[in-house]
Design a protein around this motif. Structure first.
Motif, PDB file in Angstrom:
ATOM      1  N   ASP A 148      11.512  -3.502  -9.019  1.00  0.00           N
ATOM      2  CA  ASP A 148      10.731  -2.881  -7.582  1.00  0.00           C
ATOM      3  C   ASP A 148      12.348  -3.717  -7.175  1.00  0.00           C
ATOM      4  O   ASP A 148      12.686  -4.913  -6.940  1.00  0.00           O
TER       5      ASP A 148
ATOM      6  N   TYR B  12      14.607  -2.378  -3.312  1.00  0.00           N
ATOM      7  CA  TYR B  12      13.897  -2.523  -2.395  1.00  0.00           C
ATOM      8  C   TYR B  12      13.184  -1.200  -1.826  1.00  0.00           C
ATOM      9  O   TYR B  12      13.074  -0.126  -2.252  1.00  0.00           O
TER      10      TYR B  12
ATOM     11  N   TYR C 269      14.221  -5.605   0.921  1.00  0.00           N
ATOM     12  CA  TYR C 269      14.638  -6.718  -0.573  1.00  0.00           C
ATOM     13  C   TYR C 269      13.246  -7.071  -0.691  1.00  0.00           C
ATOM     14  O   TYR C 269      11.951  -8.052  -0.257  1.00  0.00           O
ATOM     15  N   ARG C 270      13.141  -6.302  -2.090  1.00  0.00           N
ATOM     16  CA  ARG C 270      11.456  -6.857  -2.714  1.00  0.00           C
ATOM     17  C   ARG C 270      11.885  -7.581  -4.213  1.00  0.00           C
ATOM     18  O   ARG C 270      11.257  -7.950  -4.717  1.00  0.00           O
ATOM     19  N   ARG C 271      13.043  -8.505  -4.148  1.00  0.00           N
ATOM     20  CA  ARG C 271      13.396  -9.481  -5.301  1.00  0.00           C
ATOM     21  C   ARG C 271      14.853  -9.745  -4.718  1.00  0.00           C
ATOM     22  O   ARG C 271      15.825  -9.857  -3.513  1.00  0.00           O
ATOM     23  N   ASN C 272      14.987 -11.319  -5.302  1.00  0.00           N
ATOM     24  CA  ASN C 272      16.250 -11.698  -4.599  1.00  0.00           C
ATOM     25  C   ASN C 272      17.852 -11.097  -5.694  1.00  0.00           C
ATOM     26  O   ASN C 272      17.429 -10.963  -6.371  1.00  0.00           O
TER      27      ASN C 272
ATOM     28  N   TYR D 209      17.548 -12.357  -0.459  1.00  0.00           N
ATOM     29  CA  TYR D 209      15.744 -13.718  -0.848  1.00  0.00           C
ATOM     30  C   TYR D 209      14.935 -12.344  -0.571  1.00  0.00           C
ATOM     31  O   TYR D 209      14.701 -11.315   0.192  1.00  0.00           O
ATOM     32  N   LYS D 210      13.724 -11.664  -2.146  1.00  0.00           N
ATOM     33  CA  LYS D 210      12.923 -11.161  -1.602  1.00  0.00           C
ATOM     34  C   LYS D 210      11.912 -11.694  -0.085  1.00  0.00           C
ATOM     35  O   LYS D 210      11.908 -12.199   0.033  1.00  0.00           O
ATOM     36  N   GLY D 211      11.894  -9.872   0.282  1.00  0.00           N
ATOM     37  CA  GLY D 211      10.930 -10.233   1.814  1.00  0.00           C
ATOM     38  C   GLY D 211      13.001 -10.604   2.788  1.00  0.00           C
ATOM     39  O   GLY D 211      12.382  -9.939   4.753  1.00  0.00           O
TER      40      GLY D 211
END
Length: 166
Positions: free
Chosen positions: A40, A42, A66-69, A107-109
């Protein structure tokens, strides 16, 4: 000394004027998720003042949650590959060099948002804080096409964002 103090106050005021904020109370046109294989990447959301898509040269806000770095380097490399579909190579190279001064590591989030205003100036926001603007309408057009063009790498995502597919 007095002149220096006045200059400093004027400088602070001009920096405050340059700061931007994302438009509020805009309506969602569409939303989509980008996943590549099992990763995943974004969630994307496209907004406009009236919730309708009127083309890439109209005021729009694209939000990517974003859902990942993703490192800045990887983000810039992918953006350069994608934007070259919609601009000359020399333009893309100049724009990506400027983006390297604006974008951080993701970064994630985190959220990266792009707002095209009424003058087709593009403004970037990182977690809702303004990080830079591009006054080149050609940049705004080419950049937003990465997500909204049927010629993008993800035409189904583009259709969902434009509200063509639910």
């Amino acid at each position: 000394m007095f002149i220096k103090s006045i200059f400093f106050v004027l400088l602070l005021c001009s920096v405050e004027v340059l700061g931007q904020t994302l438009p509020e109370n805009w309506k969602r046109i569409g939303e989509a998720e980008l996943s590549i294989l099992w990763f995943d990447v974004y969630d994307a959301e496209l907004l406009s003042p009236d919730g309708r898509y009127s083309g890439v040269n109209s005021p729009l806000v694209l939000k990517l949650n974003y859902r990942r770095n993703i490192s800045q380097r990887d983000l810039l490399e992918e953006t350069q590959k994608q934007i070259k579909k919609f601009a000359r190579t020399d333009q893309a190279d100049r724009w990506v060099a400027r983006l390297s001064q604006v974008w951080p590591d993701i970064y994630k989030g985190d959220q990266l948002a792009f707002w095209i205003d009424h003058e087709n100036t593009g403004h970037f926001f990182y977690n809702e804080d303004w990080v830079g603007s591009f006054q080149d309408p050609a940049f705004s057009n080419a950049f937003i096409q990465i997500w909204l063009s049927d010629n993008s790498n993800y035409p189904d995502l583009a259709k969902k964002l434009r509200g063509s597919v639910k």
